[in-house]
Structure formats: structure tokens, C-alpha cells
Motif scaffolding. Structure first.
Motif, PDB file in Angstrom:
ATOM      1  N   ARG A   6      11.929  -0.958  10.955  1.00  0.00           N
ATOM      2  CA  ARG A   6      11.045  -0.137  11.789  1.00  0.00           C
ATOM      3  C   ARG A   6       9.581  -0.364  11.419  1.00  0.00           C
ATOM      4  NH1 ARG A   6      12.533   5.177  10.275  1.00  0.00           N
ATOM      5  NH2 ARG A   6      10.878   5.766  11.709  1.00  0.00           N
ATOM      6  N   ARG A   7       8.682   0.252  12.195  1.00  0.00           N
ATOM      7  CA  ARG A   7       7.242   0.069  11.991  1.00  0.00           C
ATOM      8  C   ARG A   7       6.821   0.554  10.611  1.00  0.00           C
ATOM      9  NH1 ARG A   7       2.067   2.423  12.414  1.00  0.00           N
ATOM     10  NH2 ARG A   7       2.794   4.571  12.765  1.00  0.00           N
ATOM     11  N   GLN A   8       5.953  -0.223   9.973  1.00  0.00           N
ATOM     12  CA  GLN A   8       5.377   0.169   8.697  1.00  0.00           C
ATOM     13  C   GLN A   8       3.878   0.406   8.878  1.00  0.00           C
ATOM     14  OE1 GLN A   8       6.313  -2.656   5.609  1.00  0.00           O
ATOM     15  NE2 GLN A   8       8.503  -2.633   6.066  1.00  0.00           N
ATOM     16  N   SER A   9       3.371   1.391   8.154  1.00  0.00           N
ATOM     17  CA  SER A   9       1.949   1.706   8.234  1.00  0.00           C
ATOM     18  C   SER A   9       1.121   0.635   7.531  1.00  0.00           C
ATOM     19  CB  SER A   9       1.686   3.064   7.581  1.00  0.00           C
ATOM     20  OG  SER A   9       0.289   3.320   7.506  1.00  0.00           O
ATOM     21  N   ASN A  10      -0.065   0.405   8.062  1.00  0.00           N
ATOM     22  CA  ASN A  10      -1.019  -0.490   7.422  1.00  0.00           C
ATOM     23  C   ASN A  10      -1.907   0.254   6.420  1.00  0.00           C
ATOM     24  OD1 ASN A  10      -0.263  -2.838   8.886  1.00  0.00           O
ATOM     25  ND2 ASN A  10      -1.455  -2.130  10.652  1.00  0.00           N
ATOM     26  N   ASN A  11      -1.701   1.574   6.313  1.00  0.00           N
ATOM     27  CA  ASN A  11      -2.561   2.401   5.469  1.00  0.00           C
ATOM     28  C   ASN A  11      -1.988   2.580   4.064  1.00  0.00           C
ATOM     29  OD1 ASN A  11      -4.638   3.046   7.411  1.00  0.00           O
ATOM     30  ND2 ASN A  11      -3.090   4.286   8.466  1.00  0.00           N
ATOM     31  N   VAL A  12      -1.472   1.492   3.493  1.00  0.00           N
ATOM     32  CA  VAL A  12      -0.887   1.541   2.152  1.00  0.00           C
ATOM     33  C   VAL A  12      -1.636   0.577   1.235  1.00  0.00           C
ATOM     34  CG1 VAL A  12       1.186   1.204   0.753  1.00  0.00           C
ATOM     35  CG2 VAL A  12       1.385   2.124   3.072  1.00  0.00           C
ATOM     36  N   GLU A  13      -2.048   1.085   0.084  1.00  0.00           N
ATOM     37  CA  GLU A  13      -2.648   0.250  -0.962  1.00  0.00           C
ATOM     38  C   GLU A  13      -1.648   0.192  -2.114  1.00  0.00           C
ATOM     39  OE1 GLU A  13      -6.471   1.665  -2.165  1.00  0.00           O
ATOM     40  OE2 GLU A  13      -7.031   2.237  -0.120  1.00  0.00           O
ATOM     41  N   ASP A  14      -1.066  -0.967  -2.326  1.00  0.00           N
ATOM     42  CA  ASP A  14      -0.069  -1.116  -3.390  1.00  0.00           C
ATOM     43  C   ASP A  14      -0.747  -1.686  -4.633  1.00  0.00           C
ATOM     44  OD1 ASP A  14       2.144  -1.435  -4.973  1.00  0.00           O
ATOM     45  OD2 ASP A  14       3.409  -2.203  -3.354  1.00  0.00           O
ATOM     46  N   ARG A  15      -1.013  -0.816  -5.599  1.00  0.00           N
ATOM     47  CA  ARG A  15      -1.673  -1.230  -6.841  1.00  0.00           C
ATOM     48  C   ARG A  15      -0.690  -1.309  -8.005  1.00  0.00           C
ATOM     49  NH1 ARG A  15      -6.826   2.981  -6.791  1.00  0.00           N
ATOM     50  NH2 ARG A  15      -7.327   2.822  -4.550  1.00  0.00           N
ATOM     51  N   ARG A  16       0.600  -1.311  -7.709  1.00  0.00           N
ATOM     52  CA  ARG A  16       1.589  -1.271  -8.788  1.00  0.00           C
ATOM     53  C   ARG A  16       1.585  -2.537  -9.632  1.00  0.00           C
ATOM     54  NH1 ARG A  16       6.937  -0.176  -5.689  1.00  0.00           N
ATOM     55  NH2 ARG A  16       5.841  -1.522  -4.195  1.00  0.00           N
ATOM     56  N   GLY A  17       1.136  -3.641  -9.081  1.00  0.00           N
ATOM     57  CA  GLY A  17       1.134  -4.871  -9.843  1.00  0.00           C
ATOM     58  C   GLY A  17      -0.090  -5.068 -10.700  1.00  0.00           C
ATOM     59  N   LEU A  18      -1.005  -4.087 -10.704  1.00  0.00           N
ATOM     60  CA  LEU A  18      -2.245  -4.222 -11.453  1.00  0.00           C
ATOM     61  C   LEU A  18      -2.132  -3.519 -12.795  1.00  0.00           C
ATOM     62  CD1 LEU A  18      -4.846  -3.571  -8.612  1.00  0.00           C
ATOM     63  CD2 LEU A  18      -4.035  -5.766  -9.506  1.00  0.00           C
ATOM     64  N   ARG A  19      -2.427  -4.214 -13.866  1.00  0.00           N
ATOM     65  CA  ARG A  19      -2.402  -3.649 -15.218  1.00  0.00           C
ATOM     66  C   ARG A  19      -3.783  -3.818 -15.837  1.00  0.00           C
ATOM     67  NH1 ARG A  19       2.611  -1.046 -16.061  1.00  0.00           N
ATOM     68  NH2 ARG A  19       4.258  -2.359 -15.220  1.00  0.00           N
ATOM     69  N   GLY A  20      -4.248  -2.754 -16.497  1.00  0.00           N
ATOM     70  CA  GLY A  20      -5.536  -2.834 -17.176  1.00  0.00           C
ATOM     71  C   GLY A  20      -6.665  -2.761 -16.178  1.00  0.00           C
ATOM     72  N   GLY A  21      -7.889  -3.021 -16.652  1.00  0.00           N
ATOM     73  CA  GLY A  21      -9.047  -2.965 -15.786  1.00  0.00           C
ATOM     74  C   GLY A  21      -9.446  -1.540 -15.498  1.00  0.00           C
ATOM     75  N   GLY A  22     -10.724  -1.291 -15.387  1.00  0.00           N
ATOM     76  CA  GLY A  22     -11.206   0.018 -15.031  1.00  0.00           C
ATOM     77  C   GLY A  22     -11.053   1.045 -16.128  1.00  0.00           C
TER      78      GLY A  22
END
Length: 293
Positions: A6-22
Motif C-alpha cells: 500500500r501507499r507509503q508516506s514520504n514524510n519519514v526521516e529514517d535516521r536509524r543507520g546513523l551513529r555518533g555525530g552531533g
């Protein structure tokens, strides 16, 4: 829940693969996690509440500067990401329709941020220990998916994909409250009140978000599986203030409730599910029915 293909939203930010930084928030002994779980666990903490708790506990915490590293997601993690994007799309479709039919103006889609460990938000930096939350400053929902495993293993919920959908719908409910001015109204009503009295308005706001989750579920019935409502009710029961306090400290302190009891959370979810009518969950009515108990 029937969601694949089914339709998926484009309003998703997937940051799960990011480690460290900030920067990394450092605090020994899991203090932040324990206190936040006791005071603020799950289901609708606004970003300001989350940031307030984290900042109070970690006032002297240091910031590390590890470089950002990209970590490959597992097939299961990718599947969960697709599922949450589908659920978010469903909330967009339903709430756009409800706003239009009830003359509530234009529904502005929120964004969903999936993260691991900690995240920088428009409301400050938050640890995954706070559980899922909504930040009104940037109109984003923040979710560490590891929370749902803890919901099962530590707090006794059944789990299942609709437990995730219920939590997302609850957080979207807080977005609806922000758009309609309800959140600002509650903050005004809390001014000058004692902590116990202000908590009653917090409870009403959380229960209304549960009600909105039920309204969304009502309008999404065609995609439900047989066990979905049971999964939602099990999650609602697990995160009731009384259930959490009994499990964490052996007794309950009603004046400290900020989210409502297990029975209240289940009641208002089911009221939304059974009626499907946003007008049946007026914040003042919810407050009057719950504050006197």
C-alpha cells in the motif's frame, strides 16, 4: 494489520543507520532512563516535557564529538520502516478527510523520525529512554523502534504490529491537538495550578490523544486484522500510569498521574474507535469525567 503493497508516506526521516555525530549525551548508571521511565514513559510527552526532564537530570552531562557513521539496516528493520511509513500515510489520509468534513481547516502532515539511541529535535536532544514523543516545535514524531521490544518484555504488552500503529496514532493525536490549539489551551489552563491540579489537565490531554488514536482506527477498519484491537488495548493497558507505578515502585500515587490509568486509556481509545466522531472527545468533557475520579 494489512499494510504490505500500500501507499507509503514520504514524510519519514529514517535516521536509524546513523551513529555518533552531533554529540552524545553521557550519564552514568542509566539515570536518565530510570527517571524518565518513572515519570514520563510513553505516549504523548510533548517535546518540551521530554527536554525538560532530560535537561534536569543531565544538567552536567558532557557532549562527545564522535564522527557520524552509517550503519546498514537489517531486512527486518527495513520492513518495520516500510510499515511505519504505511501507517503514517493512513493517518494522513484519515485526518485530511476528518479536517475537511468538520470544517477544521487544512490538515498539515507531520513528519516521522525513526532513530536509535538519541536524537536532536526542535525541542532539544532526547534519549531513546523517553519513549516515542511528539515535538510541536518542528511538527515531528520521534520513535526509537527498540521501545516496542521493551514494551513487551518489561511492561507486559502483547506486541504485534498494531501496537506500533496505536502508538503512532497517539502521537499523531498530539499533532492534531497542536493544529487545533488544544495543546496551547491546556498549557493556559495549567498556569497557576498546583502540580497535582495541573496533572489532571495533562491526563485529559493524553486521554484525548488516545481517543484520537481510536478515531483514526475507526476510519481505518478495512485494514485491520482480527487481533489488532486487542494489541492496541494491551499496549494502552501496559502504559497506564497505575500499571507503570505498580511495576516500578509497588504502589500508585494518583496525584502524580500524567497520562491516565490503564482503564481510562483503554476507555477513551475505544470511545474513539466506536464513534469515529472527533466531536465526542472534547478536552473539557474528558477533564470533567476524569478529574473527579
Amino acid at each position: 494489520m494489512k499494510w504490505e503493497g500500500r501507499r507509503q508516506s514520504n514524510n519519514v526521516e529514517d535516521r536509524r543507520g546513523l551513529r555518533g555525530g552531533g554529540g552524545k549525551l553521557i550519564a552514568g548508571g542509566g539515570i536518565i532512563g530510570v527517571i524518565v521511565l518513572l515519570l514520563q514513559l510513553f505516549g504523548g510527552e510533548t517535546g518540551q516535557q521530554v527536554a525538560s526532564v532530560v535537561n534536569q537530570v543531565a544538567g552536567g552531562a558532557q557532549q562527545g564529538g564522535a564522527p557520524t557513521e552509517q550503519v546498514e539496516l537489517t531486512p527486518e528493520q527495513k520492513k518495520i520502516g516500510d510499515f511505519t511509513a504505511t501507517v503514517l500515510a493512513d493517518t494522513e489520509d484519515v485526518w485530511q478527510k476528518i479536517f475537511s468534513e468538520n470544517g477544521l481547516g487544512t490538515y498539515e502532515d507531520p513528519k516521522l523520525v525513526l532513530f536509535t539511541s538519541q536524537v536532536n529535535t526542535g525541542c532539544g536532544t532526547a534519549s531513546s529512554a523517553v519513549g516515542p514523543f511528539y515535538c510541536p516545535a518542528d511538527h515531528k514524531l520521534y520513535m526509537d523502534m527498540d521501545f516496542f521490544e521493551e514494551l513487551k518484555t518489561r511492561f507486559g504488552a502483547k506486541g504485534g504490529d498494531f501496537a506500533i500503529a496505536y502508538v503512532m496514532a497517539h502521537e499523531v493525536g498530539h499533532h492534531v491537538q497542536t493544529l487545533l490549539g488544544t495543546s496551547a489551551e491546556v498549557r493556559r489552563k495549567e498556569q497557576g495550578l498546583s502540580k497535582a491540579a495541573a496533572n489532571k489537565w495533562s491526563v485529559a490531554q493524553e486521554l484525548q490523544a488516545d481517543f484520537y488514536a481510536g478515531v483514526w482506527t475507526h476510519h481505518n477498519k478495512k485494514y485491520l486484522d482480527a487481533d489488532d484491537i486487542d494489541e492496541a488495548l494491551s499496549a494502552a493497558h501496559a502504559v497506564g500510569d497505575d500499571a507503570i507505578q505498580k511495576r516500578m515502585q509497588g504502589h500508585v500515587v494518583p496525584d502524580s498521574f500524567t497520562h491516565g490509568t490503564s482503564e481510562q486509556r483503554k476507555y477513551w481509545f475505544m470511545k474513539g474507535y466506536n464513534t469515529g466522531d472527533i466531536r465526542e472527545g472534547n478536552i473539557n468533557t474528558i477533564y470533567e469525567q476524569t478529574a473527579r475520579r
